[in-house]
Design an enzyme around this catalytic site. Sequence first.
Site, PDB file in Angstrom:
ATOM      1  CB  ILE A   1      33.130  31.896  22.297  1.00  0.00           C
ATOM      2  CG1 ILE A   1      31.803  31.135  22.134  1.00  0.00           C
ATOM      3  CG2 ILE A   1      32.926  33.204  23.047  1.00  0.00           C
ATOM      4  CD1 ILE A   1      30.753  31.871  21.348  1.00  0.00           C
TER       5      ILE A   1
ATOM      6  CB  THR B   1      25.892  36.656   9.934  1.00  0.00           C
ATOM      7  OG1 THR B   1      24.587  36.275   9.520  1.00  0.00           O
ATOM      8  CG2 THR B   1      26.883  35.635   9.444  1.00  0.00           C
ATOM      9  CG  HIS B   2      22.750  34.111  15.784  1.00  0.00           C
ATOM     10  ND1 HIS B   2      23.496  33.071  16.287  1.00  0.00           N
ATOM     11  CD2 HIS B   2      21.502  33.965  16.282  1.00  0.00           C
ATOM     12  CE1 HIS B   2      22.729  32.333  17.071  1.00  0.00           C
ATOM     13  NE2 HIS B   2      21.519  32.844  17.087  1.00  0.00           N
TER      14      HIS B   2
ATOM     15  CG  ASP C   1      25.233  34.334  19.182  1.00  0.00           C
ATOM     16  OD1 ASP C   1      24.895  33.140  19.377  1.00  0.00           O
ATOM     17  OD2 ASP C   1      26.142  34.663  18.387  1.00  0.00           O
TER      18      ASP C   1
ATOM     19  CG  ASP D   1      28.682  41.861  23.484  1.00  0.00           C
ATOM     20  OD1 ASP D   1      27.736  42.491  23.975  1.00  0.00           O
ATOM     21  OD2 ASP D   1      28.682  40.607  23.365  1.00  0.00           O
TER      22      ASP D   1
HETATM   23  C1  GRF Z   1      25.151  30.607   8.941  1.00  0.00           C
HETATM   24  O1  GRF Z   1      23.732  30.518   8.958  1.00  0.00           O
HETATM   25  C2  GRF Z   1      25.630  31.251  10.220  1.00  0.00           C
HETATM   26  O2  GRF Z   1      24.767  32.250  10.705  1.00  0.00           O
HETATM   27  C3  GRF Z   1      25.604  30.079  11.148  1.00  0.00           C
HETATM   28  O3  GRF Z   1      26.093  28.985  10.385  1.00  0.00           O
HETATM   29  C4  GRF Z   1      25.803  29.260   9.018  1.00  0.00           C
HETATM   30  C5  GRF Z   1      27.117  29.258   8.293  1.00  0.00           C
HETATM   31  O4  GRF Z   1      26.855  29.109   6.959  1.00  0.00           O
HETATM   32  N1  GRF Z   1      26.439  30.311  12.305  1.00  0.00           N
HETATM   33  P1  GRF Z   1      28.055  29.236   5.892  1.00  0.00           P
HETATM   34  O5  GRF Z   1      29.243  28.492   6.484  1.00  0.00           O
HETATM   35  O6  GRF Z   1      28.327  30.703   5.722  1.00  0.00           O
HETATM   36  O7  GRF Z   1      27.491  28.590   4.665  1.00  0.00           O
END
Ligand code: GRF
Length: 202
Positions: free
Chosen positions: A94, A110-111, A147, A143
């Site tokens: 974070i 990306t989550h 998440d 932000d």
């Molecule tokens: C991704 O699914 C991301 O959203 C999550 O961990 C994974 C990372 O995958 N936090 P990579 O390292 O991009 O293969």
Amino acid sequence: KRLVVLVSGSGTNLQALLDEIAATGAETYGARVVAVGADRDGIEGLARAERAGLPTFVRRVKDYDTREEWDAALTEAVAAHEPDLVVSAGFMKIVGKEFLARFGGRFINTHPALLPSFPGAHAVRDALAYGVKVTGCTVHFVDDGVDTGPIIAQGVVEVRDEDDESALHERIKKVERRLLVEVVGRIARNGHRIEGRKVIIQ
Ligand code: GRF
């Protein structure tokens, strides 16, 4: 546009960006990765960057007396590459006030879940444990929460009865990589603005 990508693990999201840019050309795509940063050494994400001939940097929390000093060091390391956009692709730390002051509004994460469901570091496990029938992934601006930033795009992934965490996460990552590549390219080419919780890509 200049991208700095932050990773903590295998870096398959980073690889998807690198492959797309190599395939379409940075001019057409609208951006290129100029550096890759991590919070730890010895991860595949850094090896992928090195194979692509990119500068890399590592800033480990344990090397600093306080979290704030780590945050300042990370901010400086990213700023040195003068990014237009910073992308967290599996970066598992974070960031703090200084980082957000510098890159807020152009820091994308990306989550692997449909936020606001299942925030945090165990999204896939939590979704599976909850028994949801669909889950997915979310690309959002970061932000000052965990998440919680304005959502840019989401992709839906069905949960199958036989799924375990890794099978489901792999299926999510397939959608996640495509979504991230598409969103980063559109923002790089067209620009964006954030109005409250809404993200408008021109
Ligand atoms: C991704 O699914 C991301 O959203 C999550 O961990 C994974 C990372 O995958 N936090 P990579 O390292 O991009 O293969």
